[in-house]
Design a protein around this motif. Structure first.
Motif, short mmCIF file in Angstrom:
data_model
loop_
_atom_site.label_atom_id
_atom_site.label_comp_id
_atom_site.label_asym_id
_atom_site.label_seq_id
_atom_site.Cartn_x
_atom_site.Cartn_y
_atom_site.Cartn_z
N GLU A 1 -23.56 -14.92 -1.04
CA GLU A 1 -23.84 -13.55 -0.60
C GLU A 1 -23.13 -13.23 0.71
OE1 GLU A 1 -27.75 -10.99 0.81
OE2 GLU A 1 -28.03 -12.65 -0.61
N GLU A 2 -23.04 -14.20 1.60
CA GLU A 2 -22.42 -14.00 2.91
C GLU A 2 -20.90 -14.23 2.89
OE1 GLU A 2 -23.75 -12.86 5.67
OE2 GLU A 2 -25.79 -12.74 4.86
N GLY A 3 -20.35 -14.56 1.72
CA GLY A 3 -18.91 -14.83 1.64
C GLY A 3 -18.52 -16.07 2.42
N TYR A 4 -19.41 -17.07 2.39
CA TYR A 4 -19.22 -18.27 3.21
C TYR A 4 -17.93 -19.02 2.88
CZ TYR A 4 -19.85 -23.18 4.53
OH TYR A 4 -19.67 -24.45 5.00
N GLU A 5 -17.60 -19.13 1.57
CA GLU A 5 -16.43 -19.92 1.21
C GLU A 5 -15.15 -19.31 1.78
OE1 GLU A 5 -14.57 -22.09 -2.75
OE2 GLU A 5 -16.63 -21.34 -2.76
N ASP A 6 -15.09 -17.97 1.83
CA ASP A 6 -13.93 -17.31 2.41
C ASP A 6 -13.85 -17.58 3.92
OD1 ASP A 6 -13.14 -16.27 0.01
OD2 ASP A 6 -14.18 -14.36 0.28
N ILE B 1 -27.14 -18.84 11.06
CA ILE B 1 -25.85 -19.50 11.24
C ILE B 1 -24.78 -18.82 10.37
CG2 ILE B 1 -24.56 -21.64 10.87
CD1 ILE B 1 -26.38 -21.73 13.32
N LEU B 2 -25.13 -18.45 9.14
CA LEU B 2 -24.17 -17.77 8.27
C LEU B 2 -23.76 -16.41 8.85
CD1 LEU B 2 -25.67 -18.57 4.75
CD2 LEU B 2 -23.51 -19.42 5.69
N GLU B 3 -24.69 -15.75 9.52
CA GLU B 3 -24.37 -14.48 10.19
C GLU B 3 -23.50 -14.71 11.42
OE1 GLU B 3 -28.06 -12.59 11.13
OE2 GLU B 3 -28.72 -12.52 9.03
N GLU B 4 -23.87 -15.72 12.21
CA GLU B 4 -23.17 -15.97 13.46
C GLU B 4 -21.72 -16.38 13.26
OE1 GLU B 4 -24.09 -15.64 16.76
OE2 GLU B 4 -25.80 -14.56 15.92
N ILE B 5 -21.47 -17.17 12.20
CA ILE B 5 -20.13 -17.71 12.01
C ILE B 5 -19.12 -16.62 11.65
CG2 ILE B 5 -20.15 -18.25 9.53
CD1 ILE B 5 -19.04 -21.03 10.33
N GLN B 6 -19.63 -15.44 11.32
CA GLN B 6 -18.74 -14.32 10.99
C GLN B 6 -18.52 -13.36 12.15
OE1 GLN B 6 -19.04 -12.79 6.84
NE2 GLN B 6 -20.95 -13.94 6.77
N ARG B 7 -19.08 -13.69 13.30
CA ARG B 7 -18.88 -12.85 14.48
C ARG B 7 -17.41 -12.88 14.91
NH1 ARG B 7 -22.65 -10.95 18.01
NH2 ARG B 7 -24.83 -11.37 17.51
N GLN B 8 -16.94 -11.76 15.40
CA GLN B 8 -15.55 -11.68 15.85
C GLN B 8 -15.36 -12.33 17.23
OE1 GLN B 8 -13.05 -10.35 13.89
NE2 GLN B 8 -14.68 -10.29 12.36
N ARG C 1 -35.02 -30.23 -5.49
CA ARG C 1 -33.76 -30.27 -4.74
C ARG C 1 -32.75 -29.33 -5.38
NH1 ARG C 1 -28.72 -32.43 -4.85
NH2 ARG C 1 -29.06 -33.26 -6.95
N LYS C 2 -32.66 -29.35 -6.70
CA LYS C 2 -31.71 -28.49 -7.39
C LYS C 2 -32.04 -27.01 -7.19
CE LYS C 2 -30.35 -31.78 -11.00
NZ LYS C 2 -30.38 -32.07 -12.47
N ALA C 3 -33.35 -26.71 -7.21
CA ALA C 3 -33.78 -25.32 -6.98
C ALA C 3 -33.43 -24.87 -5.56
CB ALA C 3 -35.28 -25.20 -7.22
N LEU C 4 -33.61 -25.78 -4.61
CA LEU C 4 -33.27 -25.48 -3.22
C LEU C 4 -31.75 -25.30 -3.07
CD1 LEU C 4 -34.37 -25.19 -0.33
CD2 LEU C 4 -34.09 -27.65 -0.06
N ASN C 5 -30.98 -26.14 -3.73
CA ASN C 5 -29.53 -26.00 -3.72
C ASN C 5 -29.11 -24.60 -4.19
OD1 ASN C 5 -29.44 -28.69 -3.02
ND2 ASN C 5 -27.92 -29.26 -4.55
N ARG C 6 -29.76 -24.16 -5.25
CA ARG C 6 -29.45 -22.84 -5.80
C ARG C 6 -29.72 -21.75 -4.77
NH1 ARG C 6 -26.30 -20.29 -9.03
NH2 ARG C 6 -26.59 -21.98 -10.57
N LYS C 7 -30.85 -21.84 -4.06
CA LYS C 7 -31.20 -20.82 -3.05
C LYS C 7 -30.17 -20.78 -1.93
CE LYS C 7 -36.26 -20.79 -3.48
NZ LYS C 7 -37.54 -21.09 -2.78
N VAL C 8 -29.81 -21.96 -1.43
CA VAL C 8 -28.85 -22.02 -0.33
C VAL C 8 -27.47 -21.55 -0.81
CG1 VAL C 8 -27.70 -23.52 1.35
CG2 VAL C 8 -30.13 -23.87 0.83
N PHE C 9 -27.09 -21.98 -2.00
CA PHE C 9 -25.80 -21.57 -2.58
C PHE C 9 -25.72 -20.05 -2.68
CE2 PHE C 9 -23.28 -20.33 -6.27
CZ PHE C 9 -22.07 -20.92 -5.98
N GLU C 10 -26.78 -19.44 -3.15
CA GLU C 10 -26.78 -17.98 -3.32
C GLU C 10 -26.66 -17.26 -1.98
OE1 GLU C 10 -30.33 -17.25 -5.53
OE2 GLU C 10 -29.43 -17.81 -7.47
N LYS C 11 -27.31 -17.81 -0.96
CA LYS C 11 -27.19 -17.21 0.37
C LYS C 11 -25.75 -17.32 0.87
CE LYS C 11 -31.87 -17.54 2.21
NZ LYS C 11 -31.95 -16.07 2.45
N MET C 12 -25.16 -18.49 0.69
CA MET C 12 -23.78 -18.70 1.12
C MET C 12 -22.81 -17.79 0.37
SD MET C 12 -23.60 -22.85 1.64
CE MET C 12 -24.15 -23.60 3.18
#
Length: 429
Positions: A393-398, A339-346, A380-391
């Motif tokens: 890495e993909e520049g999700y917030e931008d 999903i993080l990859e797809e949302i950046q498609r042009q 849960r906190k460890a999982l949050n960290r994993k997902v946060f790092e992926k987001m």
């Protein structure tokens, strides 16, 4: 399909009432070959209310035998259902009521013509979209009996496939009592799991019919998930079908008009998985495998088969909405990465952007659910960290920032209740 194909079909259709039975059969054979290559719009244009009323008139005036009517309409219904063509014309035609009457009359006979009854039910259900609820008591047992044939020759399996395709067209809004189908459909699915002798389309249709019943009967969940292992079976079927498809085809028009049976069956499986995610709440350890198969299809589809890829994205969105699908499942299955990859498609369309954000806001919500148990809270906190790092890495917030002003438009256009709060899309660590 060129315009001449449609013209040739209409020309042959006009000749039917002036032809004898054998000539009609030959013309119908040619007509059936012509419709094989037609797209959605062409199928809708030739099988309209005028066509159905004309057939009704030929039956009444004895200008066309019922065998030939079935030969033409059964094939038309098969293609309509297989290609997912929405055509309400049959429902409002005189022919619709004629078929209802014939089904009731045949059922009342002491010595029924079983084949005729199956064919009548097939035409009625494959061509229609709205069905007489009183007929449920007739067509469900009739078609399940036809679908339960164990013979493995090609002709028998073709009839089994047709019966199951017909049953799969009975949508979720039609209530069917358990006693009419549960034992039979369970046996059909179990027999396939043991023998693997049904076609891939037939097996998908059996599952779709069964899962559609869940809409009115939540007691089926244990049978579907725990006893018959839908999740694992769907994952296996998707994997096999993915290997059968030529994903390098770039001709979108040709693909749409001449989609292979494997492509159509795969699409129907993905749609069935979506229905499952929407309906079933019983968690299954095979979820990760199923999610990874759907992600695999997204990657395989790429830019060449965007319709299939988009369908898979929508399916993942509904998986994330299912409260019993864990974030760990989505992460291990590769859904979050996809999903993080797809949302950046042009080339994303608005509906898919909407699905991506629906997916991500549900992931965020799941991760914000704190646990009282100390160990589970640490997990849960460890999982949050994993997902946060992926987001991160993909520049999700931008990406979110670039879309945030348009979320209000998506919310209004797609009626899916997208949150307008920026923080609802973020993962906190």
């Amino acid at each position: 399909m060129s315009t001449s194909g449609t013209e040739r079909f209409n020309e042959l259709f006009c000749e039917l009432e002036h032809s004898n039975e054998d000539e009609q059969r030959k013309k119908i054979g040619e007509m059936n070959e012509i419709v094989e290559g037609m797209d959605f719009d062409e199928l809708e244009s030739i099988f309209n209310e005028e066509t159905f009323n004309k057939i009704y008139k030929m039956i009444e005036e004895k200008k066309m035998t019922m065998e030939n009517v079935i030969l033409l309409l059964k094939h038309a219904g098969y293609l309509k259902t297989l290609k997912n063509v929405w055509n309400p014309c049959f429902d409002s035609s005189s022919l619709n009521k004629r078929f209802e009457k014939m089904i009731f009359e045949e059922e009342k006979k002491k010595e029924k013509n079983e084949k005729l009854l199956v064919d009548l039910c097939g035409c009625y259900l494959l061509l229609g979209n709205q069905f007489n609820s009183e007929l449920t008591l007739i067509y469900v047992p009739c078609l399940l009996k036809a679908a339960s044939v164990k013979e493995e020759n090609e002709e028998a399996q073709k009839e089994v496939e047709m019966a199951l395709l017909t049953l799969s067209n009975i949508n979720e809004y039609i209530e069917v009592k358990q006693e009419l189908y549960l034992k039979e459909i369970t046996e059909i699915i179990k027999h396939q799991q043991e023998q693997r002798n049904l076609t891939k389309l037939a097996y998908q249709c059996a599952w779709l019919f069964f899962i559609n019943r869940f809409f009115h009967d939540y007691s089926l969940e244990d049978t579907i998930t725990a006893e018959l292992h839908f999740v694992g079976e769907a994952a296996r079927e998707l994997e096999e079908l993915t290997r059968c498809i030529d994903w390098k085809n770039k001709e979108e028009n040709e693909k749409r008009r001449k989609a292979t049976k494997e492509e159509i069956t795969l699409i129907r499986w993905v749609e069935t998985c979506t229905y499952y995610f929407l309906s079933c709440r019983l968690w299954n350890e095979e979820y990760v495998e199923l999610l990874s198969r759907i992600v695999q299809i997204i990657h395989a589809a790429g830019d060449n088969h965007r319709e299939i890829g988009n369908l898979c994205i929508s399916s993942l969105r509904y998986a994330a909405e299912n409260r019993d699908v864990k974030v760990e499942d989505l992460l291990k299955g590769g859904a979050i990465d996809a999903i993080l990859e797809e949302i950046q498609r042009q080339t994303l369309n608005e509906a898919i952007v909407n699905d991506c954000f629906q997916f991500l806001v549900n992931v965020s919500r799941k991760l914000k659910e704190k646990n009282k148990d100390e160990r589970e809270e640490e997990e849960r906190k460890a999982l949050n960290r994993k997902v946060f790092e992926k987001m991160e890495e993909e520049g999700y917030e931008d990406v979110l920032t670039s879309f945030h002003e348009t979320l209000k438009i998506f919310n209004r256009r797609y009626y899916h209740g997208l949150s307008l709060k920026f923080s609802d899309y973020l993962v906190n660590v």
